[in-house]
Design a protein around this motif. Structure first.
Motif, short mmCIF file in Angstrom:
data_model
loop_
_atom_site.label_atom_id
_atom_site.label_comp_id
_atom_site.label_asym_id
_atom_site.label_seq_id
_atom_site.Cartn_x
_atom_site.Cartn_y
_atom_site.Cartn_z
N LEU A 1 0.84 -1.12 -0.26
CA LEU A 1 0.55 0.15 0.15
C LEU A 1 0.72 1.08 -0.25
CD1 LEU A 1 -3.03 1.23 0.50
CD2 LEU A 1 -2.33 0.81 3.06
N GLY A 2 2.13 1.09 0.60
CA GLY A 2 2.80 2.80 0.57
C GLY A 2 3.66 2.89 -0.48
N VAL A 3 3.89 1.59 -1.23
CA VAL A 3 4.17 2.40 -2.67
C VAL A 3 3.42 2.75 -3.53
CG1 VAL A 3 5.32 0.99 -4.41
CG2 VAL A 3 5.95 0.21 -2.30
N ASP B 1 -7.72 13.73 4.07
CA ASP B 1 -8.25 14.04 2.97
C ASP B 1 -7.20 13.40 2.23
OD1 ASP B 1 -11.47 14.65 4.03
OD2 ASP B 1 -10.86 16.49 3.04
N ARG B 2 -6.55 13.99 1.80
CA ARG B 2 -5.14 13.49 0.92
C ARG B 2 -4.77 12.89 1.16
NH1 ARG B 2 -2.76 14.24 -2.94
NH2 ARG B 2 -0.57 15.42 -2.79
N LEU B 3 -4.41 12.36 2.26
CA LEU B 3 -4.06 10.83 2.81
C LEU B 3 -4.76 9.64 2.32
CD1 LEU B 3 -2.85 10.93 6.57
CD2 LEU B 3 -1.73 10.54 4.00
N ASN B 4 -6.68 9.98 2.50
CA ASN B 4 -7.86 9.03 2.02
C ASN B 4 -7.54 8.69 1.02
OD1 ASN B 4 -10.83 8.44 1.35
ND2 ASN B 4 -10.55 7.60 3.67
N ALA B 5 -7.31 10.16 -0.55
CA ALA B 5 -7.11 10.10 -1.58
C ALA B 5 -6.00 8.85 -2.18
CB ALA B 5 -7.66 11.05 -2.27
N ALA B 6 -5.24 9.22 -1.38
CA ALA B 6 -4.08 8.38 -1.89
C ALA B 6 -4.39 6.98 -1.65
CB ALA B 6 -3.11 8.77 -0.99
N VAL B 7 -5.17 6.33 -0.08
CA VAL B 7 -5.84 5.33 -0.25
C VAL B 7 -6.17 4.42 -1.20
CG1 VAL B 7 -6.15 3.82 1.55
CG2 VAL B 7 -4.95 5.44 2.11
N ALA C 1 -4.22 4.41 -4.61
CA ALA C 1 -2.83 2.90 -4.20
C ALA C 1 -3.39 1.02 -4.19
CB ALA C 1 -2.68 2.86 -2.91
N VAL C 2 -5.24 1.42 -4.21
CA VAL C 2 -5.97 -0.29 -3.98
C VAL C 2 -5.94 -0.70 -5.28
CG1 VAL C 2 -6.71 0.14 -1.47
CG2 VAL C 2 -7.70 0.76 -3.15
N LYS C 3 -6.23 0.36 -5.82
CA LYS C 3 -6.45 -0.15 -7.29
C LYS C 3 -4.97 -0.45 -8.34
CE LYS C 3 -10.39 2.83 -7.48
NZ LYS C 3 -11.23 4.23 -7.67
N GLU C 4 -4.01 -0.09 -7.74
CA GLU C 4 -2.80 -0.77 -8.41
C GLU C 4 -2.39 -1.85 -8.41
OE1 GLU C 4 0.82 1.93 -7.42
OE2 GLU C 4 -0.33 3.43 -8.30
N ALA C 5 -1.70 -2.48 -9.43
CA ALA C 5 -1.68 -4.03 -9.67
C ALA C 5 -0.89 -4.51 -8.59
CB ALA C 5 -0.98 -3.71 -11.20
N PRO C 6 -0.03 -4.55 -8.46
CA PRO C 6 0.52 -4.35 -7.35
C PRO C 6 -0.11 -5.08 -5.67
CG PRO C 6 2.50 -3.11 -7.82
CD PRO C 6 0.60 -2.82 -8.68
N PHE C 7 -0.81 -3.82 -5.92
CA PHE C 7 -1.72 -4.10 -4.31
C PHE C 7 -3.07 -4.90 -4.37
CE2 PHE C 7 -4.69 -3.56 -1.64
CZ PHE C 7 -4.19 -2.47 -0.46
N VAL C 8 -3.46 -5.14 -5.35
CA VAL C 8 -4.48 -5.96 -6.31
C VAL C 8 -3.77 -7.11 -6.27
CG1 VAL C 8 -6.09 -7.25 -7.64
CG2 VAL C 8 -5.93 -4.30 -8.04
N GLN C 9 -2.81 -7.73 -6.29
CA GLN C 9 -2.15 -8.98 -6.32
C GLN C 9 -2.09 -9.73 -4.92
OE1 GLN C 9 1.32 -9.25 -8.68
NE2 GLN C 9 1.60 -11.85 -8.77
#
Length: 300
Positions: A28-30, A243-249, A252-260
């Motif tokens: 998630l951090g990446v 709000d900025r952090l929430n938007a970043a999360v 991030a959860v939609k990016e391929a590494p996190f989905v995997q």
């Protein structure tokens, strides 16, 4: 004042490196770093049932640069630990619920219990004789077993271990009869035919165990328990930073590494607003406090 963020962000993981929470947080951090334009550093601070790392964030500056990845323990510790060094409801600002995943009730492959109904019947025939392992008192695996006892009206012996690894080793070795293991930890053993999955603990079936019924489907109506991940900052962190952090999360959860990664974990990703995380965890607190009190659960 400089726009947030203008320096690296730290996410405290209140567990040792290498576990599921650590893996989810690093991935998630990446993704968050890609959106925020600053490094997101994972800082492992294990100990005291997540209290050490969580307390560090409770006492940090309310500026959004120090966060904690909270889990099931965050909601249960207030019931288990009457003298927490922080007030769970007042010390933190919710950022986002990441998602939830099931525990899986597993037995050895050679267990005589082929179904959950078999197991319940066996427990009723031999009260206090069957045992369930957990990675420690007050963990999600422990309380999942206590809820099972309550709703199925059976008497099981809880055997706590210092971590999931030793617990699963003893399950495979025949020292204990069953375990509510995390979806990720059990998956390789189930796939290899060393363990049999009888049911998942969530209210709905898990994509990671599509053929395995829920506890409710398998004969324990009303049963639902899940592990979860939620991101918090220190209380009084400005709303625009949250709000900025929430938007970043959310990105991030939609990016391929996190989905995997979530597919490996069996995690059902459901990122909502900060208020949704707050409501969810408050409801968890109330529900599990009742189980802790009804079953007289204490920790050493």
């Amino acid at each position: 004042m400089a726009a947030f963020p203008d320096k690296p962000i730290r996410i405290v993981v209140p567990f040792a490196p290498g576990g599921g929470t650590d893996a989810i947080t690093r991935t998630l951090g990446v993704g968050m770093a890609n959106t925020l334009g600053q490094p997101v550093i994972v800082d492992n601070k294990p100990g005291a049932g997540t209290i050490i790392g969580t307390d560090f964030v409770a006492k940090s500056a309310p500026d959004g640069y120090t966060l904690v990845m909270a889990t099931f323990a965050h909601a249960v510790n207030p019931a288990l630990q009457p003298k927490l060094p922080y007030d769970t409801r007042k010390a933190f600002a919710p950022v986002a619920l990441i998602g939830a995943s099931p525990n899986v009730l597993v037995v050895r492959a050679d267990s005589p219990y082929k179904t959950l109904a078999d197991l319940v019947a066996g427990a009723k025939a031999r009260p206090g004789k069957l045992s369930f392992a957990s990675q420690g008192n007050g963990t999600s695996a422990h309380l999942a077993g206590e809820l099972f006892k309550n709703l199925a009206r059976i008497d099981l012996v809880h055997v706590p271990y210092r971590g999931a690894g030793p617990a699963m080793t003893d399950l495979l070795g025949g020292q204990v009869d069953m375990m509510f293991a995390t979806a990720a930890a059990a998956k390789s053993f189930v796939a290899a035919g060393k363990m049999r999955a009888l049911a998942v603990t969530t209210a709905h079936r898990s994509p990671a165990y599509a053929d395995v019924p829920t506890m409710a489907e398998a004969g324990v109506p009303g049963y639902a328990a899940e592990s979860w991940y939620g991101l918090y900052a220190a209380a009084n962190t400005p709303k625009d930073v949250i709000d900025r952090l929430n938007a970043a999360v959310r990105r991030a959860v939609k990016e391929a590494p996190f989905v995997q990664q979530t597919q490996t974990e069996g995690l059902d990703v459901n990122v909502g607003s900060p208020d949704e995380l707050d409501r969810y965890v408050r409801a968890e607190e109330v529900r599990w406090r009742k189980v802790v009190q009804d079953n007289h659960i204490t920790i050493d």
